[in-house]
Design an enzyme around this catalytic site. Sequence first.
Site: not given
Length: 492
Positions: A253-254
């Site tokens: 994820s980010k």
Amino acid sequence: MPDIRTRFAPSPTGYMHIGNLHTALFEWLFARHHGGQFVLRIEDTDEARHTPEAVTVIYEGLRWLGLDWDEGPDVGGPYAPYIQSERVDIYRHYLARLLEQGLAYECFCTPEELEQQREALRARGLPPRYEGRCRRLSEREKAALRAVGRPACIRFRTPETGQTVIRDLIQGEVVYDNALLGDPVIGKTSGFPTYHFAVVVDDFEMRITHVIRAAEHLGNTQIHLLLQQALGFPSPQYAHLPLILGEDRSKLSKRHGAVSVMDYAERGFLPEAMFNFLALLGWSPGGTEEILSREEIIQRFTLEACSASPSVFDLTKAEWMNGEYMKAMSGEEIARRLLPYLQKQGLFEGNPAPERLAWLARVADLMKERAPLLTTFTTWARYFFTDDYPYDEKARKRWLTKPDTPQTLRALADRLEALGDWSAQSIEAEVRGLAEELGVSAGQVIHPCRAAVTGTTVGPSLFHLLELLAQQDVIHRLRRAADQFAEDLPAD
RNA sequence: GGCCCCAUAGUCUAGUGGUUAGGACUCCGCUCUUUCAAGGCGGCAGCACGGGUUCGAGUCCCGUUGGGGCCA
């Protein structure tokens, strides 16, 4: 299998994650392997945040990897529109049908009430699902709630008994208990469908035969299967792809840093290398070869050979693979790809003349053996493009600060200045000639020269490297370093 | 918390009851070379654990542990 149809259905969140691209790749590969169609659909029912830019980001990511779509918002197709927010009438039609048949019902519970219900369940140690308070409201009760202006959402009446069996092409048979499922919201108070409803309707309407998606949706499939039954739709085949994990083994994820597709492009990855690398994450061609062309991958791809276990995205190995593609690529081709990176850094002019491009191709040919990424040329090989490069620690310590280095560099500059034929061969003769004259080994000249002219102790063959630089630049660099490091020496 | 999924070296993987458990990345060593961050050669390192089933289990079954996902 006749007429295979797969789809990629991203939400336009404004950036495209490498995990999404992995999913898209597998959907695309399956379609292409079978000569079927790959459909692009934008799922923007969650928020009203669908902006043209956000959709552009998706196109950009897919195009970068070379995944073309047969139907989609921009190219149209027989089941248009391909943006969910433009399909609301279709969802309303099916929502009304379920309501009419009593397979869905209006729910007037407020968010606060729902939270209370959940709390109560949690307090009793039960899973917090919707208990069905509005399941059996009479017409009178509903009318009363409407009269006081209570908004209603629509819930799907799920079966209270039995099991739902998912026959997943990758995960195998997975069984879910219907009794454990709360009635999910399928229509929001705003009149928009929820994700679950829109997906089921669209996959049917668009005649999707194989729903290939990330494993995080495996649990949702229970609802989708049940909805298909209620709506009288045939169920597509399902294949849930293993998740791509970060170094810490949680879903990529980010917060794992650079995960957007264009981050990798910017880092200097070649799309064909990324294509190959991503394909090998969760799929294996069986043999021991790892460098496979796009055609080979399409030809050999099967869902049966996909793994069910998640895999970690290993950037180091991705870089190695990229390096393999660099080595195999022609200097001309690398030069072409390199141009935007160099120009962005101000290291190369816009609209270069053909001979400049040819020169760049020679630089690329010389460097590609040891360049894992396109950006290697703007970092390690910066000295090809500018006099403004740093002297690294090792270069200073091992050569530049040696007492006799300034003299050596000056002597070499003088010899090279007098050189008429600027070729690797002549340069080598001069360098070796100087070493002989000084009574030292060739290395005693070569190393300081490399350190002065490139700022590093490593790189391609020195003579070939010098040949690609302008004679006056080399001389200037040699004298500049001689001056700088002569000053730095303690005078005695 | 409930449900579900997963489990071969640090990482990606081959392996479908009998293999000296194969390959790749990383790392380490040696070697060539004017250097290595390149080339060549070599090496370290793995079937999570415990029960079964079987003549025989990395491979089948159950459990445990660990990791992950979904649900809110």
